[in-house]
Write an enzyme that holds these catalytic residues in place. Structure first.
Site, PDB file in Angstrom:
ATOM      1  CE  LYS A 186      -4.281   1.425  -0.084  1.00  0.00           C
ATOM      2  NZ  LYS A 186      -5.171   1.045  -1.181  1.00  0.00           N
ATOM      3  CB  SER A 381      -8.260   1.655  -3.013  1.00  0.00           C
ATOM      4  OG  SER A 381      -6.874   1.461  -2.897  1.00  0.00           O
TER       5      SER A 381
END
Length: 598
Positions: A186, A381
């Site tokens: 991430k 996401s």
């Protein structure tokens, strides 16, 4: 005399009314009599700015002036033109095609047009001047012929991704990033917390770029009938001057614009005329009205709670969960709607907002309305979260997808303000009233709470993704950890079902709705498009009458005098933006302050 004056005024009033009525009648007749389509025509398209997925309904760009073509408009126009005997060929001026996924959508549409036996020609003055034009050239290779002017180049230099890292800059400013991430891939937070690529960040980025590069090389090789090794060699030699590009078979000729126009018109036949794509769509009736109704719902932009909003002049939009959820709900309740095509183009945003939309996708399916997701440039996401519960997911090979992960925290700025001689003092009631205050660091207990929040979101994301994609949780978690994938890789990993764009998605729509493979479908956008007066009323704060046709009519009557002035304002805004008179300066690095985005 008094009676004469009154009579004269009455006559003048009657004549005025007749004049107004005559003017209205003329306007109605003019609106009803659209120009015809020439009997022999060349369809023309100018790609001088990236195509939009959607022109937001509440923007002046969508309400007034010339209609800006969307990706769907181009695909639909080429589908129509392929079956239209009046259309002999396609001519496209390529300058700014947009991202890889958009270029691939257009490439597919051009190939389908050519498959009908019609010719497609691409031209430009130059592919790149002082910058790479790999994307523009990649799109051009889907055409039969490519032309540049004699002074032009082919700047086919490959692809690159530049990532800014500002950890040391923040340290000098006295700003301390306190941001957690789930997990090592991430990488959005690395701009704030690192000074270079971590091993995981580099691995994911190289894999992503490698996949895109392979797609570009294969596409160019196929289009120009070269080997992949030859294409790679030409990329390493680029930029290539016009004559060198011609000798390398990258282009078919060195012609100026007027020469290209004359050539395609001559080949199209006697009396051939050029007609722009948007005018062709308008004159042929726009969207197809016949066939079974399929709802088209757009989810475009960063995902936020509340209603979708846009820049009223430029048209840039946010993906408001309340608005998109309402559109899905209305579509699922409409008895005429056989299925829902959900077009997603979003890099993510709010976890809660994303879950709101995911729930409506689930509810639509529970009501018996199949949902097919078509991913555009981004579906990462939160963009992936809203998609993962659909019946089927379609992505382009170059769609940025996945990034199943989360990050969140805060930036501690106390030292920064101290350097400026500014001191914040806080009086608070409640043990953690300053939990997300930027003036104080996390205590160990507060840090644990932030970590627990991230763990909860990540667990929820992965579990729902595994359920939606019918994958074992362990397999899903192995490809999650916040990592982004191309659509090509995502298909191999089970994160998407098929590769393609609108046509492939509609193929799956027919299958899910149990319609014949060749069944005609009418794509109906939900929610309905607002009328110009409603847009103005919304901007002025008076747009509360969405469900009242009478009130809408009153708005049109009251606000119609403002329409010409507002159209001029919109044009001035766009001109100023192009000249750099407002908006962010060119070259400014913009990175949003960290928040929970996934």
């Amino acid at each position: 005399m008094k009676r004469f004056i009154v009579g004269a005024l009455a006559v003048m009033g009657a004549l005025s009314l007749l004049s107004v009525a005559g003017l209205v009648l003329l306007l109605m007749l003019a609106a009803a009599s659209k120009p015809s389509v020439p009997g022999t025509l060349v369809l023309e398209l100018e790609l001088n700015e990236p195509l939009l997925e959607q022109v937001p309904e509440d923007s002046l760009a969508g309400a007034f002036g010339p209609k800006r073509a969307t990706v769907r408009d181009v695909v639909e126009a080429l589908e129509k033109a392929a079956q239209d005997k009046r259309v002999k060929s396609l001519l496209v001026h390529i300058d700014q095609p947009g991202g890889v996924a958009v270029a691939q959508e257009l490439r597919d549409a051009v190939k389908a047009f050519r498959a009908s036996g019609k010719k497609a020609v691409a031209f430009t003055d130059t592919f790149g001047e002082g910058g790479s034009a790999t994307g523009a050239y990649y799109l051009a290779t889907a055409f039969d012929e490519i032309y540049i002017q004699p002074s032009g180049d082919v700047t086919l230099t490959g692809i690159a991704m530049e990532t800014p890292f500002a950890r040391d800059a923040f340290a000098k400013l006295g700003v301390q990033p306190r941001i957690g991430q789930r997990y090592e891939y991430k990488n959005a937070v690395n701009t704030y917390t690192e000074q270079g690529y971590t091993a995981a960040h580099r691995e994911a980025t190289e894999k992503f770029l490698g996949s895109l590069f392979g797609q570009l090389v294969r596409g160019i090789a196929e289009g120009r009938k070269l080997s992949e090794d030859e294409v790679k060699g030409l990329i390493d030699r680029a930029p290539l001057l016009g004559q060198a590009a011609l000798e390398a078979k990258l282009v078919d000729g060195l012609l100026y614009r007027d020469e290209v126009l004359a050539k395609v018109k001559e080949e199209a036949g006697k009396g051939a005329q050029l007609l722009f794509l948007d005018k062709y769509l308008d004159r042929t009736g726009g969207a197809r009205e016949e066939g079974e109704t399929v709802a088209l719902v757009y989810g475009v932009g960063g995902i936020v709670r509340g209603k979708s909003e846009s820049n009223p002049f430029g048209g840039e939009a946010t993906f408001g969960a309340e608005s998109v959820a309402l559109a899905l709900r209305k579509a699922s309740e409409d008895k005429e709607v056989k299925a829902i095509l959900f077009r997603v183009d979003s890099p993510g945003g709010s976890y809660v907002a994303s879950d709101t939309v995911r729930r409506e996708v689930q509810r639509a399916r529970e009501k018996g309305k199949p949902v097919i997701v078509s991913m555009a440039t981004y579906a990462a996401s939160g963009g992936y979260f809203v998609s993962m519960g659909a019946d089927k997911i379609v992505a382009q090979p170059g769609t940025l997808t996945g990034s199943i992960g989360v990050y969140g925290g805060k930036m501690v700025t106390a030292d920064f303000w101290a350097k400026l001689g500014i001191n914040f003092e806080t009086i608070s009631l409640g043990k953690d009233a300053t939990l997300y205050s930027t003036d104080s660091d996390f205590t160990p207990e507060q840090q644990a709470k932030n970590d627990a929040s991230l763990d909860r979101v990540y667990t929820d994301f992965t579990q729902k993704a595994a359920e939606g994609r019918h994958l074992p949780l362990e397999k899903l978690q192995a490809v999650a950890r916040g990592r982004v994938w191309t659509g090509e890789d995502a298909k191999e990993l089970g994160l998407v079902d098929e590769l393609g764009g609108f046509p492939k998605a509609l193929e799956l729509v027919r299958e899910a709705a149990k319609l014949p493979k060749d069944a005609k479908v009418h794509l109906q956008v939900f929610p309905r498009k607002k009328q110009p007066a409603e847009v103005i009323a919304d901007i002025l704060g008076g747009g509360e009458g969405d469900n009242s046709e009478d009130e809408g009519g009153a708005q049109v009557a009251a606000l119609s005098p403002l329409i010409p002035a507002l159209e001029q304002t919109r044009q001035m805004y766009r001109l100023g933006a192009r000249l750099g008179l407002w908006g962010p300066p060119h070259g400014t690095l913009q990175a949003p302050l960290p928040e929970t985005r996934w």
